[in-house]
Design a protein around this motif. Structure first.
Motif: not given
Length: 126
Positions: A101-107
């Motif tokens: 849950g720590r990402s800031h991008s998608w994907p």
């Protein structure tokens, strides 16, 4: 402790199918992404597909779009990679990973996946 365990890899002929499984445990919440990534011999690791466990949004790399899907079974805490119409260029070690849950991008970018499984090899013969 967060754990991801892949299974289901093996040898398959071109045009065949395989289903990889990623069994997960130790997550405090469902607010995370599970990704499938692969690394072929001599090549960089690349993202193949991912799924958000919040809203079940999915992503597929162009190279696998239309051939791979990423179903999941919440009751079994398992995410799959269904691979159809396999090609020799799909040969690689496949990993599942999570961003917790720590990402800031998608994907998520590769560096945003903080926990990885041990990998399972897939060999597609021509």
């Amino acid at each position: 402790e967060v754990q991801l365990v892949e299974s289901g890899g093996g040898l398959v002929q071109a045009g065949g199918s395989l289903r990889l499984s990623c069994s997960t445990s130790g997550f405090a919440s469902d607010a995370h992404v599970i990704g499938w990534l692969r690394q072929a011999p001599g090549k960089a690791r690349e993202g193949v597909s991912c799924i958000s466990m919040i809203d079940r949004s999915t992503y597929y790399a162009d190279s696998v779009k239309g051939r791979f899907t990423i179903p999941s079974n919440a009751a079994k805490n398992t995410v799959y990679l269904q691979m159809n119409s396999l090609k020799p260029e799909d040969t690689a070690t496949y990993y599942c990973a999570t961003d917790l849950g720590r990402s800031h991008s998608w994907p998520p970018e590769l560096r945003e996946y903080g926990y990885w499984g041990q990998g399972t090899p897939v060999i597609v013969s021509s």
